[in-house]
Design a protein around this motif. Structure first.
Motif, PDB file in Angstrom:
ATOM      1  N   LYS A  27      -1.706  -8.116   4.064  1.00  0.00           N
ATOM      2  CA  LYS A  27      -1.061  -8.031   5.374  1.00  0.00           C
ATOM      3  C   LYS A  27      -0.580  -6.603   5.567  1.00  0.00           C
ATOM      4  O   LYS A  27       0.266  -6.120   4.821  1.00  0.00           O
ATOM      5  N   PHE A  28      -1.139  -5.895   6.545  1.00  0.00           N
ATOM      6  CA  PHE A  28      -0.712  -4.545   6.871  1.00  0.00           C
ATOM      7  C   PHE A  28       0.362  -4.640   7.943  1.00  0.00           C
ATOM      8  O   PHE A  28       0.138  -5.226   9.004  1.00  0.00           O
ATOM      9  N   VAL A  29       1.535  -4.085   7.682  1.00  0.00           N
ATOM     10  CA  VAL A  29       2.643  -4.084   8.630  1.00  0.00           C
ATOM     11  C   VAL A  29       2.786  -2.665   9.156  1.00  0.00           C
ATOM     12  O   VAL A  29       3.138  -1.752   8.411  1.00  0.00           O
ATOM     13  N   LEU A  30       2.475  -2.476  10.451  1.00  0.00           N
ATOM     14  CA  LEU A  30       2.465  -1.158  11.082  1.00  0.00           C
ATOM     15  C   LEU A  30       3.355  -1.196  12.324  1.00  0.00           C
ATOM     16  O   LEU A  30       2.876  -1.269  13.451  1.00  0.00           O
ATOM     17  N   ILE A  73       3.218 -15.022   3.138  1.00  0.00           N
ATOM     18  CA  ILE A  73       2.514 -13.853   2.606  1.00  0.00           C
ATOM     19  C   ILE A  73       3.279 -13.357   1.378  1.00  0.00           C
ATOM     20  O   ILE A  73       4.445 -12.999   1.483  1.00  0.00           O
ATOM     21  N   PRO A  74       2.662 -13.332   0.199  1.00  0.00           N
ATOM     22  CA  PRO A  74       3.351 -12.808  -0.976  1.00  0.00           C
ATOM     23  C   PRO A  74       3.686 -11.319  -0.787  1.00  0.00           C
ATOM     24  O   PRO A  74       2.885 -10.568  -0.222  1.00  0.00           O
ATOM     25  N   ALA A  75       4.844 -10.893  -1.261  1.00  0.00           N
ATOM     26  CA  ALA A  75       5.278  -9.501  -1.112  1.00  0.00           C
ATOM     27  C   ALA A  75       4.241  -8.530  -1.656  1.00  0.00           C
ATOM     28  O   ALA A  75       4.004  -7.477  -1.064  1.00  0.00           O
ATOM     29  N   ARG A  76       3.587  -8.879  -2.746  1.00  0.00           N
ATOM     30  CA  ARG A  76       2.607  -7.986  -3.366  1.00  0.00           C
ATOM     31  C   ARG A  76       1.368  -7.788  -2.493  1.00  0.00           C
ATOM     32  O   ARG A  76       0.539  -6.930  -2.772  1.00  0.00           O
ATOM     33  N   ARG A  77       1.245  -8.591  -1.432  1.00  0.00           N
ATOM     34  CA  ARG A  77       0.111  -8.455  -0.512  1.00  0.00           C
ATOM     35  C   ARG A  77       0.518  -7.843   0.825  1.00  0.00           C
ATOM     36  O   ARG A  77      -0.226  -7.895   1.785  1.00  0.00           O
ATOM     37  N   ILE A  78       1.707  -7.279   0.869  1.00  0.00           N
ATOM     38  CA  ILE A  78       2.191  -6.620   2.084  1.00  0.00           C
ATOM     39  C   ILE A  78       2.165  -5.111   1.865  1.00  0.00           C
ATOM     40  O   ILE A  78       2.694  -4.615   0.876  1.00  0.00           O
ATOM     41  N   ILE A  79       1.540  -4.410   2.808  1.00  0.00           N
ATOM     42  CA  ILE A  79       1.498  -2.956   2.765  1.00  0.00           C
ATOM     43  C   ILE A  79       2.120  -2.422   4.044  1.00  0.00           C
ATOM     44  O   ILE A  79       1.723  -2.807   5.142  1.00  0.00           O
ATOM     45  N   LEU A  80       3.116  -1.553   3.894  1.00  0.00           N
ATOM     46  CA  LEU A  80       3.744  -0.898   5.040  1.00  0.00           C
ATOM     47  C   LEU A  80       2.989   0.380   5.351  1.00  0.00           C
ATOM     48  O   LEU A  80       2.514   1.057   4.440  1.00  0.00           O
ATOM     49  N   GLY A  81       2.919   0.722   6.626  1.00  0.00           N
ATOM     50  CA  GLY A  81       2.254   1.961   6.985  1.00  0.00           C
ATOM     51  C   GLY A  81       2.835   2.569   8.240  1.00  0.00           C
ATOM     52  O   GLY A  81       3.477   1.884   9.036  1.00  0.00           O
ATOM     53  N   GLY A  82       2.614   3.852   8.400  1.00  0.00           N
ATOM     54  CA  GLY A  82       3.080   4.535   9.588  1.00  0.00           C
ATOM     55  C   GLY A  82       2.604   5.972   9.616  1.00  0.00           C
ATOM     56  O   GLY A  82       2.004   6.469   8.665  1.00  0.00           O
ATOM     57  N   PHE A  83       2.895   6.619  10.731  1.00  0.00           N
ATOM     58  CA  PHE A  83       2.505   8.004  10.952  1.00  0.00           C
ATOM     59  C   PHE A  83       3.760   8.825  11.218  1.00  0.00           C
ATOM     60  O   PHE A  83       4.666   8.366  11.924  1.00  0.00           O
ATOM     61  N   SER A  84       3.838  10.011  10.664  1.00  0.00           N
ATOM     62  CA  SER A  84       4.961  10.915  10.871  1.00  0.00           C
ATOM     63  C   SER A  84       6.253  10.255  10.397  1.00  0.00           C
ATOM     64  O   SER A  84       6.340   9.854   9.239  1.00  0.00           O
ATOM     65  N   GLN A  85       7.255  10.108  11.265  1.00  0.00           N
ATOM     66  CA  GLN A  85       8.501   9.447  10.853  1.00  0.00           C
ATOM     67  C   GLN A  85       8.218   8.040  10.330  1.00  0.00           C
ATOM     68  O   GLN A  85       8.843   7.594   9.376  1.00  0.00           O
TER      69      GLN A  85
END
Length: 103
Positions: A12-15, A70-82
């Protein structure tokens, strides 16, 4: 991001998008920003007021994903700049053991 999401369907990508707030360095113009920026020189000494509040927003998003199964190990945080800086900061301080952060 889209190609990563297709390749890693089990992740799960969290953007998240930043809220629109007045930014001091830009003459208080309202713009997407996770926290206020006061100046351009000696930024290393800025306190980044608001970063903990922004991290709390991401922590709540993470908690909702975990509650949804969603298991925590399958969560990826992402972002640009700040957003990228906030994703890295949040992931490093997160107690749940996230899958990672991308910036």
């Amino acid at each position: 991001w889209f190609q990563l999401a297709i390749k890693y369907r089990h992740v799960k990508f969290v953007l998240p998008n930043a809220p629109r707030i007045p930014v001091t360095v830009n003459k208080n113009e309202v713009m997407p920003s996770w926290f206020d920026l006061v100046g351009k020189s000696s930024r290393a000494e800025e306190l980044c007021e608001g970063i903990e509040e922004s991290r709390s927003v991401l922590q709540n998003m993470i908690a909702k994903e975990i509650e949804a199964g969603i298991p925590a190990r399958r969560i990826i945080l992402g972002g640009f700049s700040q957003g990228g800086a906030l994703a890295l900061y949040t992931a490093l301080k997160e107690q749940q053991g996230l899958g990672g952060a991308i910036s």
